[in-house]
Every structure is written in structure tokens, then in C-alpha cells.
Design a protein around this motif. Structure first.
Motif, PDB file in Angstrom:
ATOM      1  N   GLU A  26      -4.424  10.050  -1.110  1.00  0.00           N
ATOM      2  CA  GLU A  26      -4.618   9.692   0.004  1.00  0.00           C
ATOM      3  C   GLU A  26      -3.351  10.362   0.957  1.00  0.00           C
ATOM      4  O   GLU A  26      -2.421  10.998   0.557  1.00  0.00           O
ATOM      5  CB  GLU A  26      -2.916   8.160  -0.154  1.00  0.00           C
TER       6      GLU A  26
ATOM      7  N   ASN B 147      -2.709   6.619   8.323  1.00  0.00           N
ATOM      8  CA  ASN B 147      -3.173   7.154   7.469  1.00  0.00           C
ATOM      9  C   ASN B 147      -4.351   6.517   6.673  1.00  0.00           C
ATOM     10  O   ASN B 147      -5.181   5.905   7.608  1.00  0.00           O
ATOM     11  CB  ASN B 147      -2.765   5.384   6.687  1.00  0.00           C
TER      12      ASN B 147
ATOM     13  N   VAL C 238      -8.013   7.739   3.561  1.00  0.00           N
ATOM     14  CA  VAL C 238      -8.316   8.158   2.297  1.00  0.00           C
ATOM     15  C   VAL C 238      -9.264   8.950   2.515  1.00  0.00           C
ATOM     16  O   VAL C 238     -10.086   8.815   2.777  1.00  0.00           O
ATOM     17  CB  VAL C 238      -8.461   6.837   1.619  1.00  0.00           C
TER      18      VAL C 238
ATOM     19  N   LYS D 179      -6.932   3.950   5.733  1.00  0.00           N
ATOM     20  CA  LYS D 179      -6.163   3.687   4.029  1.00  0.00           C
ATOM     21  C   LYS D 179      -7.032   1.790   4.070  1.00  0.00           C
ATOM     22  O   LYS D 179      -8.061   1.355   3.342  1.00  0.00           O
ATOM     23  CB  LYS D 179      -5.799   3.897   4.080  1.00  0.00           C
TER      24      LYS D 179
END
Length: 156
Positions: free
Chosen positions: A9, A109, A111, A124
């Protein structure tokens, strides 16, 4: 290139720059100087980051398609839509172009997930949703894809 390992992350800044996680950067160290290709994924709302050598292998396969077949030509056009060459800067960041940021709905955010020889870059929330949706059918999928007895190599 060896298989990449890990899901991380991280955060994208307002300009779309993403700091590669240290563990992933270490794995990519042998290919960092050659650059990368960033493209839209075919099946998911994410981006795929190809080390240049992996991209060239894929392009050799695509280049064998007969371009006088409309279906092949349409595939090539759509497959390569939005493809960008990307470098990692001296600070270990990569810049995600605006059109690809919009395609993958990437906000803050993010990933970053290994996918054998490439890296997927996800918003994310979309990543969590994709993982949750796949969980229900994963046992059946694993059996169908990896549970074939005829060419078994002992993978369990």
C-alpha cells in the motif's frame, strides 16, 4: 527476470507520482535503468507496469498477429491504447500519466501488487473490491486453472 513478490500500500501525490515501495524497488533494481511500459489492464480497472524486457517479449507475440484480419487489428489498437513509456526518477518515483490515472480511478491510496513478471497498480478501494469479489469463486478457479492432472508437475 525472476518472479516479483509482494503487495504494498502506498500513496500517490497530487501530480500522480507514486513512490515505489523499497522492497519492490529492490526486486526491480536489475531492470530499473531500462525503463518500463505502463498500460491499461485488459480485464480489470487497474494499470500494468511492464519492465521493458517483459514488454518486448509480449510485443513479439502481438507482432505475429496478421494485421489484415480486422479482429487482430482491433485487438492491437485496443491493447496498446494509452500505452506509455515510464522511467523511475532518482527519488524512486514513477509518474502515472493523467489519462491512465483516470482509467484506473487512482486517487491518493494505491495498492501496488506483483503479478508474476509485471506489477499491477490499483486504486486501493478497487483492489479490495476485486479481491473480495474473487474470493467467492477462487477455490473453483484454482481447481480449474492449477488442478489439471494431465501435465502435473507436483504443484500443490
Amino acid at each position: 527476470m525472476n518472479s516479483l513478490i509482494g503487495t504494498y500500500e502506498c500513496k500517490a501525490d497530487a501530480k500522480g507520482r507514486l513512490m515505489l515501495p523499497a522492497a519492490l524497488k529492490k526486486q526491480l533494481a536489475p531492470v530499473l535503468q531500462n525503463g518500463f511500459v505502463l498500460k491499461r489492464a485488459v480485464f480489470q480497472p487497474c494499470l500494468e507496469l511492464y519492465p521493458m524486457a517483459e514488454w518486448e517479449i509480449l510485443m513479439r507475440k502481438v507482432n505475429t498477429l496478421n494485421r489484415f484480419k480486422k479482429k487482430n487489428n482491433d485487438f492491437i489498437r485496443r491493447f496498446t491504447a494509452g500505452v506509455k513509456m515510464i522511467d523511475v526518477d532518482t527519488n524512486g518515483r514513477l509518474l502515472i500519466p493523467k489519462d491512465l490515472t483516470v482509467f484506473a480511478s487512482i486517487s491518493k491510496n494505491v495498492v501496488v501488487s506483483s503479478a508474476i513478471n509485471i506489477v499491477e497498480i490499483w486504486d486501493k478501494d478497487k483492489y479490495e473490491q476485486a479481491i473480495d469479489n474473487a474470493t467467492v469463486d477462487f477455490a473453483d478457479l484454482a481447481e480449474e486453472v492449477m488442478g489439471q492432472d494431465e501435465d502435473s508437475d507436483g504443484v500443490s
